[in-house]
Design an enzyme around this catalytic site. Sequence first.
Site, PDB file in Angstrom:
ATOM      1  N   LYS A  94       1.042  -1.100  -0.028  1.00  0.00           N
ATOM      2  CA  LYS A  94      -0.043   0.027   0.223  1.00  0.00           C
ATOM      3  C   LYS A  94       0.946   1.329  -0.224  1.00  0.00           C
ATOM      4  O   LYS A  94       0.569   2.236  -0.878  1.00  0.00           O
ATOM      5  CB  LYS A  94      -0.764   0.031   1.131  1.00  0.00           C
ATOM      6  CG  LYS A  94      -1.905   0.887   1.343  1.00  0.00           C
ATOM      7  CD  LYS A  94      -2.839   0.911   2.639  1.00  0.00           C
ATOM      8  CE  LYS A  94      -3.606  -0.354   2.838  1.00  0.00           C
ATOM      9  NZ  LYS A  94      -4.469  -0.210   3.949  1.00  0.00           N
ATOM     10  N   LYS A 106       2.066  -3.964  11.387  1.00  0.00           N
ATOM     11  CA  LYS A 106       0.642  -4.240  11.565  1.00  0.00           C
ATOM     12  C   LYS A 106       0.674  -4.654  12.868  1.00  0.00           C
ATOM     13  O   LYS A 106       1.719  -5.575  13.464  1.00  0.00           O
ATOM     14  CB  LYS A 106      -0.208  -4.799  10.734  1.00  0.00           C
ATOM     15  CG  LYS A 106      -1.698  -5.166  10.974  1.00  0.00           C
ATOM     16  CD  LYS A 106      -2.498  -3.444  10.792  1.00  0.00           C
ATOM     17  CE  LYS A 106      -2.819  -3.436   9.314  1.00  0.00           C
ATOM     18  NZ  LYS A 106      -3.753  -2.353   9.132  1.00  0.00           N
ATOM     19  N   THR A 190      -9.180   8.067   5.382  1.00  0.00           N
ATOM     20  CA  THR A 190      -9.551   6.805   4.764  1.00  0.00           C
ATOM     21  C   THR A 190     -10.461   6.851   3.978  1.00  0.00           C
ATOM     22  O   THR A 190     -10.644   6.636   2.699  1.00  0.00           O
ATOM     23  CB  THR A 190      -9.620   5.638   5.340  1.00  0.00           C
ATOM     24  OG1 THR A 190      -8.560   5.560   6.570  1.00  0.00           O
ATOM     25  CG2 THR A 190      -9.405   4.373   4.758  1.00  0.00           C
ATOM     26  N   ASN A 221     -15.501   3.929  10.960  1.00  0.00           N
ATOM     27  CA  ASN A 221     -14.856   5.085  10.498  1.00  0.00           C
ATOM     28  C   ASN A 221     -14.447   5.142   8.993  1.00  0.00           C
ATOM     29  O   ASN A 221     -14.956   6.202   8.666  1.00  0.00           O
ATOM     30  CB  ASN A 221     -13.171   5.374  11.154  1.00  0.00           C
ATOM     31  CG  ASN A 221     -12.451   6.322  10.586  1.00  0.00           C
ATOM     32  OD1 ASN A 221     -11.800   6.233   9.347  1.00  0.00           O
ATOM     33  ND2 ASN A 221     -12.273   7.447  11.367  1.00  0.00           N
ATOM     34  N   SER A 355      -1.605   9.752   7.388  1.00  0.00           N
ATOM     35  CA  SER A 355      -0.669   9.389   8.719  1.00  0.00           C
ATOM     36  C   SER A 355       0.888   9.851   8.273  1.00  0.00           C
ATOM     37  O   SER A 355       1.575  10.392   9.283  1.00  0.00           O
ATOM     38  CB  SER A 355      -0.717   7.720   8.932  1.00  0.00           C
ATOM     39  OG  SER A 355      -1.598   7.703   9.753  1.00  0.00           O
TER      40      SER A 355
HETATM   41  N1  GLU Z   1      -4.990   1.236   9.820  1.00  0.00           N
HETATM   42  C1  GLU Z   1      -4.910   1.662   8.563  1.00  0.00           C
HETATM   43  C2  GLU Z   1      -4.509   0.944   7.167  1.00  0.00           C
HETATM   44  O1  GLU Z   1      -4.834  -0.259   7.371  1.00  0.00           O
HETATM   45  C3  GLU Z   1      -4.073   3.013   8.469  1.00  0.00           C
HETATM   46  C4  GLU Z   1      -2.467   2.656   8.817  1.00  0.00           C
HETATM   47  C5  GLU Z   1      -1.588   4.187   9.370  1.00  0.00           C
HETATM   48  O2  GLU Z   1      -2.177   5.097   9.121  1.00  0.00           O
HETATM   49  O3  GLU Z   1      -0.540   3.853   9.586  1.00  0.00           O
HETATM   50  O4  GLU Z   1      -4.096   1.454   6.158  1.00  0.00           O
END
Ligand code: GLU
Length: 421
Positions: A94, A106, A190, A221, A355
């Site tokens: 990503k 993660k 997001t 969210n 982020s």
């Molecule tokens: N949890 C979000 C994702 O899966 C954001 C991760 C982030 O902001 O570092 O993309």
Amino acid sequence: MSKKISPVEAVQNEIKLACEKLGLDNSYYELLKEPERVLVVQVPVRMDDGTIRTFTGYRAQHCTIMGPAKGGFRFHPDVTLDEVKGLAMWMTFKCAVVGIPYGGGKGGVCCNPAELSKTELERLTRSYLRAISPIIGPEKDIPAPDVNTNAQIMAWFMDEFSKIKGYNVPGVVTGKPISLGGSYGRVQATGYGVTVAVKKVCEVMKMDISKTNIAIQGFGNVGSYTALYCSKNGAKIVAVGEWDKDIGTYALYNEQGLDIEKLFDYKAKNGTILNFPEAKRISLDEFWALDDVDILIPAALENAIDENNAPNIKAKIIVEAANGPITPGADKILAEKGITVFPDILCNAGGVTASYFEWVQNLMNFYWTVEEVNSKLENILIKAFDDVYGMHKEANVSLRQAAYLVAIKRLADNMKLRGWV
Ligand code: GLU
């Protein structure tokens, strides 16, 4: 029942395919097929009744060639090591698709946050931070919100890390409240980014967004802000799928379009959208099979669309807002049905991109307006969309494969330059 595919296996298959297509030898696959580091921790928590309970926590870091690991952490009863590893791997790709200087990270704690009081949740967060603190930090790994984790949890997380260090370290985590160094636009990012993707989808598929019906699975969210921004852009949100602790899954349907601002207010007041009056309640099975939907947006958990419900889907386009919402088996069925899938690592990258902006602002101690954040976000996401769509046309592969080709090519180029391969 279809076989539940492991997230690691699913992403390994994508990496393998992309390496073959790019003509990369097996060394690249070897370097990408597993996270670089995985930490499994015991998370002891003093409960409100004075007893101690321990939970299992994880943090995985995958391929940090582009920069520190980055990715959220979740509190959920289904969190497993395999899930966290797979999700960390997705984060690498990503970040590479949008071209931000991070690797994949993660984390998660296997728990049911609905059963914890606020004080227990705070102690759980602080305990989890202490357990993983040796491997995180602004230069090493920067966590963020994910399923069931929010700005308040990020505040406790940042506070605990700062106490260990003896000074404030806002850059250790993103998704913080604004007053603690959070970024304007991060909470909405997001869903905002998914909407940018939906607008691009309408452009390339030659559709008019104001004549588009959308159904969204999930009103957390990501789903709620996707619904809000898509409806602000003129789309009709005809259905929203949700989950309730008493009745399980359900969906709200209104063929005239749900009033999303009212739905937000209703949720804020009632904590749930279950009895929202201006909609008909239908089952999730009926939701997947709705025939007046142009774009379907899964915005909840992994594996939502599987071999059981994929055959019933009537929408012609799916935009993935959750991570890994379609199983590989379902992906095949959808392709055979001629349904076009726009993949997660492109469409939901708005969150991690905002982020990145938050982290940059923390490192500079200089803060941007929401307009600056959103315009930078939009530029990055549009470029990523064009890169992936261009690759899809050029290599004649699915959009998912195209996204992996774009990402893995960037990672492989750097592996070569740095002499890893
Ligand atoms: N949890 C979000 C994702 O899966 C954001 C991760 C982030 O902001 O570092 O993309």
